[in-house]
Design a protein around this motif. Structure first.
Motif, mmCIF file in Angstrom:
data_model
loop_
_atom_site.group_PDB
_atom_site.id
_atom_site.type_symbol
_atom_site.label_atom_id
_atom_site.label_comp_id
_atom_site.label_asym_id
_atom_site.label_seq_id
_atom_site.Cartn_x
_atom_site.Cartn_y
_atom_site.Cartn_z
ATOM 1 N N GLU A 1 0.831 -1.213 0.000
ATOM 2 C CA GLU A 1 0.000 0.000 0.000
ATOM 3 C C GLU A 1 0.861 1.258 0.000
ATOM 4 O O GLU A 1 0.434 2.307 -0.520
ATOM 5 C CB GLU A 1 -0.939 -0.009 1.205
ATOM 6 C CG GLU A 1 -2.078 -1.016 1.075
ATOM 7 C CD GLU A 1 -3.047 -0.976 2.224
ATOM 8 O OE1 GLU A 1 -4.267 -0.940 1.969
ATOM 9 O OE2 GLU A 1 -2.580 -0.990 3.398
ATOM 10 N N THR B 1 -3.868 2.761 -3.571
ATOM 11 C CA THR B 1 -5.173 2.330 -4.101
ATOM 12 C C THR B 1 -5.200 0.842 -4.415
ATOM 13 O O THR B 1 -6.120 0.367 -5.072
ATOM 14 C CB THR B 1 -5.517 3.118 -5.373
ATOM 15 O OG1 THR B 1 -4.604 2.749 -6.434
ATOM 16 C CG2 THR B 1 -5.426 4.619 -5.134
ATOM 17 N N LEU C 1 -5.852 -2.013 -2.916
ATOM 18 C CA LEU C 1 -6.996 -2.867 -2.582
ATOM 19 C C LEU C 1 -8.237 -2.487 -3.381
ATOM 20 O O LEU C 1 -9.109 -3.338 -3.608
ATOM 21 C CB LEU C 1 -7.280 -2.822 -1.084
ATOM 22 C CG LEU C 1 -6.273 -3.558 -0.193
ATOM 23 C CD1 LEU C 1 -6.740 -3.549 1.259
ATOM 24 C CD2 LEU C 1 -6.060 -4.997 -0.655
ATOM 25 N N ASN C 2 -8.322 -1.242 -3.810
ATOM 26 C CA ASN C 2 -9.445 -0.857 -4.666
ATOM 27 C C ASN C 2 -9.331 -1.493 -6.043
ATOM 28 O O ASN C 2 -10.336 -1.723 -6.718
ATOM 29 C CB ASN C 2 -9.512 0.662 -4.800
ATOM 30 C CG ASN C 2 -9.934 1.335 -3.506
ATOM 31 O OD1 ASN C 2 -10.664 0.748 -2.705
ATOM 32 N ND2 ASN C 2 -9.464 2.543 -3.281
ATOM 33 N N LYS C 3 -8.110 -1.794 -6.445
ATOM 34 C CA LYS C 3 -7.896 -2.470 -7.724
ATOM 35 C C LYS C 3 -8.222 -3.959 -7.638
ATOM 36 O O LYS C 3 -8.517 -4.596 -8.650
ATOM 37 C CB LYS C 3 -6.445 -2.289 -8.166
ATOM 38 C CG LYS C 3 -6.080 -0.841 -8.480
ATOM 39 C CD LYS C 3 -4.614 -0.700 -8.831
ATOM 40 C CE LYS C 3 -4.269 0.749 -9.156
ATOM 41 N NZ LYS C 3 -2.825 0.941 -9.433
ATOM 42 N N PRO D 1 -10.667 -5.649 -5.203
ATOM 43 C CA PRO D 1 -11.598 -5.577 -4.067
ATOM 44 C C PRO D 1 -11.811 -6.896 -3.340
ATOM 45 O O PRO D 1 -12.126 -6.901 -2.147
ATOM 46 C CB PRO D 1 -12.898 -5.071 -4.711
ATOM 47 C CG PRO D 1 -12.733 -5.265 -6.176
ATOM 48 C CD PRO D 1 -11.278 -5.178 -6.460
ATOM 49 N N LYS E 1 -10.104 -7.417 0.011
ATOM 50 C CA LYS E 1 -10.540 -6.716 1.219
ATOM 51 C C LYS E 1 -11.142 -7.673 2.240
ATOM 52 O O LYS E 1 -11.550 -7.252 3.319
ATOM 53 C CB LYS E 1 -11.544 -5.628 0.863
ATOM 54 C CG LYS E 1 -10.954 -4.497 0.033
ATOM 55 C CD LYS E 1 -11.993 -3.425 -0.275
ATOM 56 C CE LYS E 1 -11.400 -2.292 -1.095
ATOM 57 N NZ LYS E 1 -12.389 -1.229 -1.393
#
Length: 303
Positions: A20, A25, A27-29, A31, A34
């Protein structure tokens, strides 16, 4: 009896923090990463049935996709040490882990195998992915990694990733195609002919191969067909007894191991119970079932 899940995933917190820092970003890539059971060890431990142990491999967050060769190697080494600490601290639940290697730095990948896999208890092998750096995992530039694993007589865990050249990737079907294509590349590149004792454990029950085994038999060579049967496969297809029986009939009783893809597949904690229920319904002997649950992976990975 104790069952060993050969394909369960984790995302250790120190490694995630370092990734990170490179890309906030990240984990947004991805998901699906998560899932708290990947990073919260207490929750992960509570999700495991009492009669199940897990061999832990990293979720597919690969340093080489985000940073330079030197940093990738450093991240892999540190992540492997963190995984080893996790395994050694919870041996009753985690008999072993699976190391990651930097595929943009093959010299260091070999060094990591020598330093962290060959000469350390607790890391049973390495995980490779169906593609690396835009190339098939069977590309000649990666053959040294396969050769090294044969030399130390430890297995390779093969996990799918998307082929980024394709605009229509999807989680339901693309990974199964990518696994199948990687298996085909490994076979047709001659890796099994060069290294007949090579041990590769394929996720998702060998993907499309069992269903299309007769196409392999009649369209490809006899040598190719026999090499496909040298793969080991897990049971991570979210149940489906008949499909598991098909995989079992093609790869044979000594080449199928329990794998669940924990904690993915069926919320909230994965598909462990569903997969075990499907194995219990298979038309096989108790001795063969025990091979799937424990004996095969114990022999294969020394656990």
């Amino acid at each position: 009896m104790t069952k060993i899940d050969a394909f369960a995933h984790i995302l250790t917190p120190k490694f995630l923090a370092k990734m990170e820092a490179i890309d906030p970003t990240i984990l947004n890539k991805f998901p699906f990463m998560k899932n708290k059971l990947l990073t919260d060890l207490d929750k992960h431990l509570k999700s495991i049935p009492e009669d199940v142990q897990q061999i832990l491999s990293f979720v597919n967050l690969n340093p080489e996709d985000f940073t330079d060769p030197k940093t990738s190697a450093e991240l892999c080494r540190a992540a492997n040490e963190e995984l080893l600490e996790t395994v050694n601290g919870h041996k009753d639940e985690f008999p072993a882990g699976v190391a990651m290697v930097p595929m943009n730095n093959i010299d260091e990948a070999i060094n990591i195998i020598d330093d962290q896999v060959a000469n350390k208890d607790g890391l049973a092998g390495i995980q490779l992915f169906t593609r690396a750096m835009g190339k098939t995992i069977a590309d000649p530039s990666y053959h040294r990694v396969f050769e090294k694993m044969v030399e130390i007589d430890k297995p390779i865990w093969l996990h799918p990733v998307f082929d980024q050249r394709k605009p229509d990737n999807n989680i339901a079907f693309s990974w199964e195609y990518e696994l199948t294509q990687a298996m085909n590349d490994i076979v047709t590149s001659g890796l099994y002919q060069e290294f007949p004792n090579m041990k590769v454990i394929v996720h998702h029950a060998g993907a499309m191969v069992p269903f299309f085994s007769e196409r392999i038999k009649y369209i490809m060579t006899k040598e190719n067909y026999q090499d496909f049967q040298k793969f080991y496969v897990d049971t991570a297809i979210l149940g489906n007894t008949k499909a598991l029986e098909l995989a079992f009939s093609f790869f044979k009783e000594d080449h199928v191991v329990l794998g669940t893809d924990s904690p993915f597949g069926i919320p909230p904690a994965g598909a462990i119970e569903v997969i075990i229920e499907a194995i219990e319904k298979m038309d096989i002997t108790d001795k063969q079932r025990n091979k799937i649950y424990k004996d095969n992976i114990t022999k294969l990975a020394g656990q």
